[in-house]
Each structure stands twice: as C-alpha cells, then as structure tokens.
Scaffold this active site. Structure first.
Site, PDB file in Angstrom:
ATOM      1  N   CYS A 119      -3.070  -2.899  -5.497  1.00  0.00           N
ATOM      2  CA  CYS A 119      -4.378  -3.295  -4.953  1.00  0.00           C
ATOM      3  C   CYS A 119      -5.483  -3.307  -6.002  1.00  0.00           C
ATOM      4  O   CYS A 119      -6.436  -4.067  -5.893  1.00  0.00           O
ATOM      5  CB  CYS A 119      -4.761  -2.440  -3.753  1.00  0.00           C
ATOM      6  SG  CYS A 119      -5.052  -0.716  -4.138  1.00  0.00           S
ATOM      7  N   LYS A 194       0.326   8.239   4.593  1.00  0.00           N
ATOM      8  CA  LYS A 194      -0.953   7.643   4.210  1.00  0.00           C
ATOM      9  C   LYS A 194      -1.482   6.841   5.386  1.00  0.00           C
ATOM     10  O   LYS A 194      -0.860   5.875   5.825  1.00  0.00           O
ATOM     11  CB  LYS A 194      -0.733   6.745   3.000  1.00  0.00           C
ATOM     12  CG  LYS A 194      -1.989   6.028   2.565  1.00  0.00           C
ATOM     13  CD  LYS A 194      -1.749   5.351   1.229  1.00  0.00           C
ATOM     14  CE  LYS A 194      -2.937   4.532   0.814  1.00  0.00           C
ATOM     15  NZ  LYS A 194      -2.748   3.924  -0.500  1.00  0.00           N
ATOM     16  N   ARG A 204     -12.690   1.985  -2.778  1.00  0.00           N
ATOM     17  CA  ARG A 204     -12.564   0.530  -2.949  1.00  0.00           C
ATOM     18  C   ARG A 204     -13.728  -0.011  -3.768  1.00  0.00           C
ATOM     19  O   ARG A 204     -13.608  -1.001  -4.469  1.00  0.00           O
ATOM     20  CB  ARG A 204     -12.422  -0.133  -1.581  1.00  0.00           C
ATOM     21  CG  ARG A 204     -11.061   0.264  -1.005  1.00  0.00           C
ATOM     22  CD  ARG A 204     -10.812  -0.183   0.390  1.00  0.00           C
ATOM     23  NE  ARG A 204      -9.531   0.368   0.830  1.00  0.00           N
ATOM     24  CZ  ARG A 204      -9.041   0.245   2.041  1.00  0.00           C
ATOM     25  NH1 ARG A 204      -9.718  -0.426   2.946  1.00  0.00           N
ATOM     26  NH2 ARG A 204      -7.887   0.773   2.349  1.00  0.00           N
ATOM     27  N   ARG A 216      -5.207  -3.190   5.829  1.00  0.00           N
ATOM     28  CA  ARG A 216      -3.943  -2.602   5.373  1.00  0.00           C
ATOM     29  C   ARG A 216      -3.139  -2.012   6.519  1.00  0.00           C
ATOM     30  O   ARG A 216      -2.234  -1.218   6.292  1.00  0.00           O
ATOM     31  CB  ARG A 216      -4.243  -1.538   4.317  1.00  0.00           C
ATOM     32  CG  ARG A 216      -4.915  -2.112   3.085  1.00  0.00           C
ATOM     33  CD  ARG A 216      -4.811  -1.190   1.871  1.00  0.00           C
ATOM     34  NE  ARG A 216      -5.176  -1.948   0.694  1.00  0.00           N
ATOM     35  CZ  ARG A 216      -6.317  -1.800   0.033  1.00  0.00           C
ATOM     36  NH1 ARG A 216      -7.187  -0.896   0.400  1.00  0.00           N
ATOM     37  NH2 ARG A 216      -6.580  -2.552  -1.025  1.00  0.00           N
ATOM     38  N   GLU A 232       8.166   9.492   8.517  1.00  0.00           N
ATOM     39  CA  GLU A 232       8.117   8.683   7.281  1.00  0.00           C
ATOM     40  C   GLU A 232       8.171   9.569   6.046  1.00  0.00           C
ATOM     41  O   GLU A 232       8.767   9.217   5.031  1.00  0.00           O
ATOM     42  CB  GLU A 232       6.852   7.811   7.256  1.00  0.00           C
ATOM     43  CG  GLU A 232       6.961   6.657   8.228  1.00  0.00           C
ATOM     44  CD  GLU A 232       6.467   5.344   7.626  1.00  0.00           C
ATOM     45  OE1 GLU A 232       6.387   5.215   6.395  1.00  0.00           O
ATOM     46  OE2 GLU A 232       6.156   4.441   8.434  1.00  0.00           O
ATOM     47  N   LYS A 247      -2.589  11.956   3.163  1.00  0.00           N
ATOM     48  CA  LYS A 247      -3.833  11.321   2.730  1.00  0.00           C
ATOM     49  C   LYS A 247      -4.411  10.490   3.855  1.00  0.00           C
ATOM     50  O   LYS A 247      -3.666   9.721   4.450  1.00  0.00           O
ATOM     51  CB  LYS A 247      -3.510  10.440   1.521  1.00  0.00           C
ATOM     52  CG  LYS A 247      -4.647   9.591   1.041  1.00  0.00           C
ATOM     53  CD  LYS A 247      -4.182   8.683  -0.061  1.00  0.00           C
ATOM     54  CE  LYS A 247      -5.256   7.646  -0.266  1.00  0.00           C
ATOM     55  NZ  LYS A 247      -4.803   6.455  -0.856  1.00  0.00           N
ATOM     56  N   SER A 273     -11.935   9.727  -1.482  1.00  0.00           N
ATOM     57  CA  SER A 273     -13.293   9.371  -1.899  1.00  0.00           C
ATOM     58  C   SER A 273     -14.347   9.584  -0.808  1.00  0.00           C
ATOM     59  O   SER A 273     -15.417  10.133  -1.062  1.00  0.00           O
ATOM     60  CB  SER A 273     -13.310   7.915  -2.364  1.00  0.00           C
ATOM     61  OG  SER A 273     -12.828   7.059  -1.347  1.00  0.00           O
TER      62      SER A 273
END
Ligand code: PBG
Length: 328
Positions: A119, A194, A204, A216, A232, A247, A273
């Site tokens: 990305c 995630k 971003r 996403r 997962e 996350k 972030s």
C-alpha cells in the site's frame, strides 16, 4: 474482614514485589517512516512528534532511540515514485532496501523489522495487485510479489519480516520463499489479527497510502468479529508465523487476551497511529504520562509480549525516571 491485598499494596518495596506486570524497554518496537532525499525530517500534521525521515535522518533517529534503550525498529518505506505494482518495493535499490542496508551498517545491534505490504508503494494505495476486472486485490498474484519483496528485505539484512497486507496464505508462501533462498532462520511476524479500522487514519497521511478507491474491507477483518480473528491468527501460526499480532491495540485487548490463552507464540500489539494521535491531543485534558503508562501496562496485562508504538522513546524516558514503578 480480609485486609491481605491492601497490606500488600502499602509499602513501595512490597508493592514492587507483588506487581504482576512490568514494562521493559526490550518489549518495544519503534516504527519509522523512511522517505527519499537527504537531510529530510518532515513533520506529519496528524501525528505530533513523528516525522518522515530520509535515510540519513532515520539513522540519527534510530541511534538516539538506541541510546534511549529501544532495541527494535519497524521500517516503512515511502518511495519517490508509486505505480500500479509497487515497483520500488521490488527493487534492491528501492527505499526500504537502501534503508535496511544503511541502518545495519551504522547500528548493527538494532533489530530491523520490515513492514511487508504494497500500500505504501502502489499509486492506488491498496495492499496488493488490483484486478482491473473486479477492482479487488488479486490475492495470489500479490503473494508472488510479496515473496520477491521479502527476499529483497532479507538480502538487505532485515531481522524479521512483517507481512501486513492480510493476503490469504501469505505466511506459508513467504516461509517457503525465505527457506528456499536459505533464510531458514529469518522469523516472520504476521499481522495476524488486523481489523479494518478508522484508527489507521494518521498513518495513511504519514505513509501517503490512503486507498485511491474502495476500502480494505475485503482483506481486513470486521471489528465485530473475535472468533474470526483468533481463527485467522491460529491459521498463521500453523503456516509458520513466529510472532502473532493484534492491530489496532486499544479497542482489541479482548483479542489479545483470548489469543494469549490459545497460543504459546509471542504476541505483539500494534498501538497504531490513531491511538497515538488521540492521546497526544488528549494531553490537554489529562495527565499524559500517567495515561500513557496505563495504556502500555494494559497491553502487557492483556497478554502482549511486544508493543509496537510511536511512543517508544517516551516510554523509555518514563522507565528511566522510574515513573512506571512510581505509579503502580
Ligand atoms: C499496511 C499498514 C498499515 C499500518 C501498518 N501497516 C496501514 C493500513 O493497514 O491501512 C497502520 C499503522 C498505523 O496506523 O500506525 N502497510
């Protein structure tokens, strides 16, 4: 009347003796954004005190962090040119490969984790190759390119590869590619749980990686699903992941706890972030150091071994000042 717990909390030494969790500098991974050019230290509007750094400045920052006690960094590359396949990430002279080599040469003991994704390198900002027919990421085509990108990181000297794009089968295919090239001892930290999250907003901005179209959700998890996240993550363990990750962190500590009870692998949390910027803004309204310390110990209490955080240097400072001991 039972007074046992109160008695144990009374004196400083006794309180320390019965403290269940502790923050260590060795738990921390410090993310750094590496950009082109020289002498660049560019502020990021949405992330106070975080910078896009050219390689020379990144080394200055990494050395300062090492002096503070940080022993691991997570590198993100911001290339000069982005295109549909993320070519910069596939070149041994791309930004990340150059950054790894330079940092290894200057600061050999700093562990280098590398974010493995597309990305930051694609002009459309998606985490993989987009199928023009569907407009969705082509999982299997992306796997092949991820393997190439991982070998570039490995050859440049990375200490751990961290696939973050949530492609199905990524860990297994990376393990095969790394082993095949002789990197049998190079670990993989998988972004295994995630979530599709609003907390990535400032990142971003920092990495210039907002998707140009769509979102996403086709490859990141629903914030409503816990069982899926555990399943997962355990799948990534089976595929050969060495470290699992949750996350974002703050809104997902139940996932950390449940995962802790279902795996013996090390678990990392990514204090992302948006969580960082949220606390920075809130400093106007509360005791910042205290809130930061509570958040960090909360990660440990939930069961995390490793904390990826933009606060890493601040946390080292709090540890140096024995602030952590003072408030718990
Ligand atoms: C993907 C990646 C992202 C983050 C880390 N790796 C962005 C995303 O998934 O949209 C976000 C980290 C943060 O918000 O601090 N390469």
């Amino acid at each position: 009347m039972f007074r046992r717990f109160r008695r144990l909390r009374l004196s400083g030494n006794m309180r320390s003796l019965v403290r269940e969790n502790m923050l260590l500098k060795e738990d921390l991974i410090y993310p750094l954004f590496v950009t082109c050019g020289g002498g660049v230290r560019r502020g990021i509007a949405s992330m106070p005190d975080v910078f896009q750094l050219s390689i020379d400045e990144m080394i200055v920052e990494a050395k300062a962090a090492y002096a503070d006690g940080v022993r691991a960094v997570l590198l993100f590359g911001i290339p000069e040119v982005k295109d549909s396949v993320g070519s910069d990430a596939l070149s041994e002279h791309g930004i990340i490969a150059e950054a790894i080599r330079a940092l290894k040469a200057e600061l050999g003991n700093m562990l280098i984790f590398t974010d493995l994704c597309f990305c930051e390198y694609t002009d459309h900002g998606h985490c993989g190759i987009v199928d023009p027919k569907t407009g969705l990421v082509d999982n299997d085509a992306t796997l092949e390119l991820l393997a190439k990108q991982a070998l570039i990181h490995a050859e440049a000297g990375a200490d751990c590869i961290a696939p973050s794009g949530m492609m199905d089968g990524a860990v297994a295919s990376l393990r095969v590619a790394l082993d095949g090239a002789g990197f049998v001892n190079l670990p993989i930290m998988s972004y295994s749980a995630k979530f599709a999250s609003g907390f990535y907003g400032p990142f971003r901005d920092a990495a210039g990686s907002a998707p140009g179209f769509g979102d996403r959700k086709s490859y990141q998890m629903s914030p409503a699903n816990a069982r899926e996240a555990i399943a997962e993550s355990l799948e990534d363990e089976e595929q050969g992941a060495d470290i699992l990750m949750v996350k974002p962190a703050l809104a997902y500590l139940d996932i950390v706890r449940t995962l802790r009870e279902n795996t013996s692998l090390p678990i990392a949390v990514y204090n992302v972030s948006g969580e960082y910027s949220m606390l920075k803004k809130a400093a106007a309204f509360m005791d910042y150091n205290r809130a930061l310390t509570e958040i960090m110990i909360g990660f440990k209490r939930a069961g995390a071994d490793i904390i990826i955080t933009y606060h890493a240097r601040e946390v080292c400072r709090l540890i140096d000042e024995r602030y952590v001991c003072a408030i718990f």
